[in-house]
Write a protein that holds these residues in place. Sequence first.
Motif, PDB file in Angstrom:
ATOM      1  N   TRP A 187       0.824  -1.214   0.000  1.00 51.63           N
ATOM      2  CA  TRP A 187       0.000   0.000   0.000  1.00 51.63           C
ATOM      3  C   TRP A 187       0.859   1.266   0.000  1.00 51.63           C
ATOM      4  O   TRP A 187       0.422   2.329   0.394  1.00 51.63           O
ATOM      5  N   ASN A 203      -3.063   4.480  -5.935  1.00 51.89           N
ATOM      6  CA  ASN A 203      -4.033   3.388  -5.906  1.00 51.89           C
ATOM      7  C   ASN A 203      -4.697   3.318  -7.276  1.00 51.89           C
ATOM      8  O   ASN A 203      -4.553   4.232  -8.094  1.00 51.89           O
ATOM      9  N   LYS A 205     -12.950   1.677  -9.714  1.00 53.46           N
ATOM     10  CA  LYS A 205     -13.485   1.063  -8.509  1.00 53.46           C
ATOM     11  C   LYS A 205     -14.074  -0.312  -8.818  1.00 53.46           C
ATOM     12  O   LYS A 205     -14.708  -0.517  -9.862  1.00 53.46           O
ATOM     13  N   SER A 261     -14.824   0.400  -1.196  1.00 56.23           N
ATOM     14  CA  SER A 261     -13.588   1.045  -0.744  1.00 56.23           C
ATOM     15  C   SER A 261     -12.611  -0.054  -0.351  1.00 56.23           C
ATOM     16  O   SER A 261     -12.812  -0.740   0.653  1.00 56.23           O
ATOM     17  N   GLY A 293      -6.307   0.586   0.012  1.00 54.92           N
ATOM     18  CA  GLY A 293      -6.173   0.714  -1.429  1.00 54.92           C
ATOM     19  C   GLY A 293      -5.912  -0.600  -2.133  1.00 54.92           C
ATOM     20  O   GLY A 293      -5.530  -0.609  -3.307  1.00 54.92           O
ATOM     21  N   GLN A 344       1.635  -1.014  -6.890  1.00 59.30           N
ATOM     22  CA  GLN A 344       1.363  -1.756  -5.665  1.00 59.30           C
ATOM     23  C   GLN A 344       1.773  -3.224  -5.781  1.00 59.30           C
ATOM     24  O   GLN A 344       1.613  -3.988  -4.820  1.00 59.30           O
TER      25      GLN A 344
END
Length: 377
Positions: free
Chosen positions: A89, A112, A116, A131, A135, A149
């Motif tokens: 993260w 991030n 979504k 959410s 992230g 990431q």
Amino acid sequence: MPQTVKGVIARSKGADVEVVDVVVPDPGPGEAVVKVDACGVCHTDLHYREGGVNDEFPFLLGHEAAGTVEAVGEGVTDVQPGDFVILNWRAVCGQCRACAKGKPWYCFATHNASQKMTIAEGDEMAGTELSPALGIGAFIEKTLVHAGQCTKVDREASAVAAGLLGCGVMAGFGAAVNTGGVTRGDSVAVIGCGGVGDAAIAGASLAGATTVIAVDVDDRKLETARRFGATHTVNSTETDAVEAIQALTGGNGADVVVEAVGRPETYQQAFYARDLAGTVVLVGVPTPEMEVTLPLIDVFGRGGALKSSWYGDCLPSRDFPMLIDLYRQGRFDLDGFVTETIGIGDVESAFAKMHGGDVLRSVVVLDQAAAGEEVGA
């Protein structure tokens, strides 16, 4: 084409987590879809469920994960499909003032995914954006993250163990080695011997500390701490922790004290248990209302340093491959942090075990063959 997979969500504050269908978009520019092999159950996931991080429900939980890159979006060059990765993260930007100063572990603009993931059709909250915890959101068969990431590591590492570097183990190891600067011959005390504290003990031992003192209120945890390299243990319900640490360090106090609890009373213990020019590292996470009061003359008169450690001040691209190499060499016992492997539907029961102090880490196995572990082991 977007995919629909199973994932674990927290719909509302305090509600039991649920396994639901989640829509994962195709990766856009700078993004990657990762097939998750295994993901550890961390206290931070519980904090999300309890509303202790923010109120942006529903959350897609899970963040201590390892898996295989399935697809990447436009412009991604650092990883490619088929790479075995640990998710992190802290995808550093390389451009903010911290990065420009050569301190990317303090990056102020981490990345991030832009898109979504959403709850799939057939659910009362269909279409609702999720959410992702830190992230990431990795209690799921496949997840969408920023490519930064994804940290590529040796595929021969167990996914069940490797994923734990994504948060708790890295936080503790880094608190001792990166933030605390533990080196050969140092004396170190670690207050709080859960997964983070034990990782700090392991890191201090690996860095060459000759005296490593574990402090906790649970004898079971103290026994485990010895397996990770503690040379001495102190049960602070029976013995004054500060006096015990001083007695074990020639009356001086420890060179580095890692506070892995995050409470005012244990921070005060850490402050007074260090040597006059020693270092205190706070890696335990306090709640917003907590305050600590210290005589200013004592702060002035002791020198040294009072530090906080966020994610072990790690740089994933540097630290993850190095720690995996040490693990593969048998020098860093990542397997020792895994108490049990569980299925995707067992996260709620894992939270209960966590409350009871019965586990270091429960690890959700999403791909049994790839993870190389038997669920329920």
